[in-house]
Design a protein around this motif. Sequence first.
Motif, short mmCIF file in Angstrom:
data_model
loop_
_atom_site.label_atom_id
_atom_site.label_comp_id
_atom_site.label_asym_id
_atom_site.label_seq_id
_atom_site.Cartn_x
_atom_site.Cartn_y
_atom_site.Cartn_z
N TYR A 216 133.23 -48.61 133.08
CA TYR A 216 133.83 -48.08 131.81
C TYR A 216 132.88 -47.62 130.77
O TYR A 216 133.08 -46.50 130.13
CB TYR A 216 135.04 -49.03 131.32
CG TYR A 216 135.65 -48.54 130.14
CD1 TYR A 216 136.80 -47.79 130.16
CD2 TYR A 216 135.22 -49.09 128.86
CE1 TYR A 216 137.49 -47.37 129.01
CE2 TYR A 216 135.75 -48.53 127.67
CZ TYR A 216 136.75 -47.49 127.77
OH TYR A 216 137.35 -47.25 126.69
N ALA A 217 131.97 -48.46 130.39
CA ALA A 217 131.15 -48.18 129.51
C ALA A 217 130.34 -46.64 130.00
O ALA A 217 130.11 -46.06 129.14
CB ALA A 217 129.91 -49.33 129.51
N LEU A 218 130.01 -46.60 131.17
CA LEU A 218 129.21 -45.36 131.73
C LEU A 218 130.28 -44.10 131.34
O LEU A 218 129.72 -43.17 130.82
CB LEU A 218 128.92 -45.41 132.87
CG LEU A 218 127.75 -46.38 133.25
CD1 LEU A 218 127.53 -46.84 134.83
CD2 LEU A 218 126.57 -45.96 132.78
N GLY A 219 131.46 -44.33 131.89
CA GLY A 219 132.78 -43.34 131.57
C GLY A 219 132.58 -43.02 130.35
O GLY A 219 132.82 -41.84 129.84
N ALA B 138 151.81 -40.16 133.23
CA ALA B 138 151.56 -41.75 133.82
C ALA B 138 151.49 -42.71 133.06
O ALA B 138 152.15 -43.69 132.89
CB ALA B 138 150.67 -41.42 134.95
N ALA B 139 150.51 -42.41 131.89
CA ALA B 139 150.21 -43.39 130.88
C ALA B 139 151.68 -43.79 130.05
O ALA B 139 151.85 -44.89 129.75
CB ALA B 139 149.27 -42.72 129.91
N LEU B 140 152.28 -42.82 129.89
CA LEU B 140 153.69 -43.00 129.20
C LEU B 140 154.67 -43.89 130.10
O LEU B 140 155.77 -44.68 129.51
CB LEU B 140 154.24 -41.80 128.53
CG LEU B 140 153.54 -41.21 127.49
CD1 LEU B 140 153.78 -39.95 127.09
CD2 LEU B 140 153.67 -42.08 126.19
N LEU B 141 154.66 -43.34 131.33
CA LEU B 141 155.55 -44.18 132.33
C LEU B 141 154.95 -45.64 132.24
O LEU B 141 156.03 -46.50 132.22
CB LEU B 141 155.08 -43.82 133.70
CG LEU B 141 156.04 -44.04 134.77
CD1 LEU B 141 157.68 -43.63 134.52
CD2 LEU B 141 155.76 -43.56 136.25
N ASP C 6 142.54 -50.19 138.82
CA ASP C 6 143.71 -50.48 138.02
C ASP C 6 144.28 -49.28 137.60
O ASP C 6 144.07 -48.84 136.53
CB ASP C 6 143.32 -51.43 136.60
CG ASP C 6 144.67 -51.84 136.06
OD1 ASP C 6 145.81 -51.58 136.37
OD2 ASP C 6 144.33 -52.71 135.16
N PRO C 7 145.35 -48.93 138.32
CA PRO C 7 146.16 -47.46 138.06
C PRO C 7 146.76 -47.45 136.86
O PRO C 7 147.28 -46.38 136.45
CB PRO C 7 146.98 -47.12 139.44
CG PRO C 7 147.13 -48.55 140.00
CD PRO C 7 145.75 -49.34 139.65
N MET C 8 147.19 -48.60 136.06
CA MET C 8 148.07 -48.70 134.76
C MET C 8 147.09 -49.06 133.77
O MET C 8 147.80 -49.14 132.79
CB MET C 8 149.04 -49.63 135.27
CG MET C 8 150.14 -49.45 136.07
SD MET C 8 151.57 -50.48 136.37
CE MET C 8 151.00 -51.85 135.83
N ASP C 9 145.83 -48.89 133.92
CA ASP C 9 145.03 -49.56 132.49
C ASP C 9 145.23 -48.49 131.61
O ASP C 9 144.84 -47.28 131.94
CB ASP C 9 143.74 -49.88 133.06
CG ASP C 9 142.75 -50.39 131.72
OD1 ASP C 9 142.42 -49.23 131.01
OD2 ASP C 9 142.79 -51.61 131.71
N ARG C 10 145.48 -48.75 130.25
CA ARG C 10 145.68 -48.00 129.33
C ARG C 10 144.22 -47.09 129.05
O ARG C 10 144.39 -45.73 128.68
CB ARG C 10 146.33 -48.77 127.99
CG ARG C 10 146.51 -47.62 126.63
CD ARG C 10 146.92 -48.51 125.76
NE ARG C 10 147.29 -47.82 124.65
CZ ARG C 10 146.41 -48.09 123.53
NH1 ARG C 10 145.85 -49.13 123.41
NH2 ARG C 10 146.89 -47.32 122.38
N SER C 11 143.39 -47.79 129.06
CA SER C 11 141.90 -47.25 128.47
C SER C 11 141.49 -45.98 129.75
O SER C 11 140.91 -45.16 129.42
CB SER C 11 140.67 -48.32 128.35
OG SER C 11 141.09 -49.13 127.24
N LEU D 123 149.08 -55.53 142.25
CA LEU D 123 148.04 -55.38 143.03
C LEU D 123 146.94 -55.95 142.32
O LEU D 123 146.68 -55.90 141.12
CB LEU D 123 147.56 -53.97 143.09
CG LEU D 123 148.53 -52.83 143.93
CD1 LEU D 123 148.20 -51.39 143.69
CD2 LEU D 123 148.58 -53.41 145.30
N PRO D 124 146.12 -56.58 143.13
CA PRO D 124 144.96 -57.25 142.80
C PRO D 124 143.91 -56.24 142.40
O PRO D 124 143.77 -55.10 143.16
CB PRO D 124 144.24 -58.20 143.66
CG PRO D 124 144.90 -57.50 144.99
CD PRO D 124 146.25 -56.91 144.57
N PRO D 125 142.96 -56.29 141.26
CA PRO D 125 142.05 -55.42 141.09
C PRO D 125 140.89 -55.21 142.11
O PRO D 125 140.61 -56.29 142.92
CB PRO D 125 141.23 -55.76 139.76
CG PRO D 125 141.51 -57.17 139.84
CD PRO D 125 142.67 -57.42 140.33
#
Length: 192
Positions: free
Chosen positions: A37-40, A92-95, A63-68, A24-26
């Motif tokens: 991300y910085a705000l979160g 999910a992160a471990l998947l 990006d549903p797979m982004d580790r951060s 998937l494209p972002p």
Amino acid sequence: MSNTLQSTAAASSDNPLVAALRQLPPCFEPRVAAALYALGYAHLQEKRYQQAHDYFRTLLINDPMDRSYLAGLALALAGLQRHAEAIRINTAALLWHPGDPAAMLRQAECLLALRRPAEAVTWLDAVVACGAADAVDSPSSHTERRALATRAAGLRNLIQPHRRTHHDNTRTGNWRSTDHREGSRLSRGDRG
């Protein structure tokens, strides 16, 4: 490696959903995603967990797979005392990132919050093992893995501390041991 850890790693490599998500494209431009991300992250640091949750949930659409992003959402959910949901995000992160010691440690912390120490110990042991191993496929640096392993070992010792012997108790005269199902707790006793 435990059955839970093995099944997580196997699911990641064989899952067609994982393959499809990688294609998937972002949704957001990188600069917009970085700002969100910085705000979160800032909200997490300020313990404004609901706002952090909203930002990281939005970022996961990007990006549903982004580790951060997964880590941020799991931390926000844990901050909101929604540990069962945080466990699902950590799963999910471990998947997506098998063997990620930070996700394993978050998983253990949520299990401890839900008073499931036996399950937490499995994850804590896995984090300690990651810290000792020279894993080239780990998403964490060696220094980060060692720091996470140290924290995991400390938590594990709190759950299952070494029991003091009767000799230790009588020699000092200050401590008595009270056994509990999940380990022993040492408490200050009165001399008498």
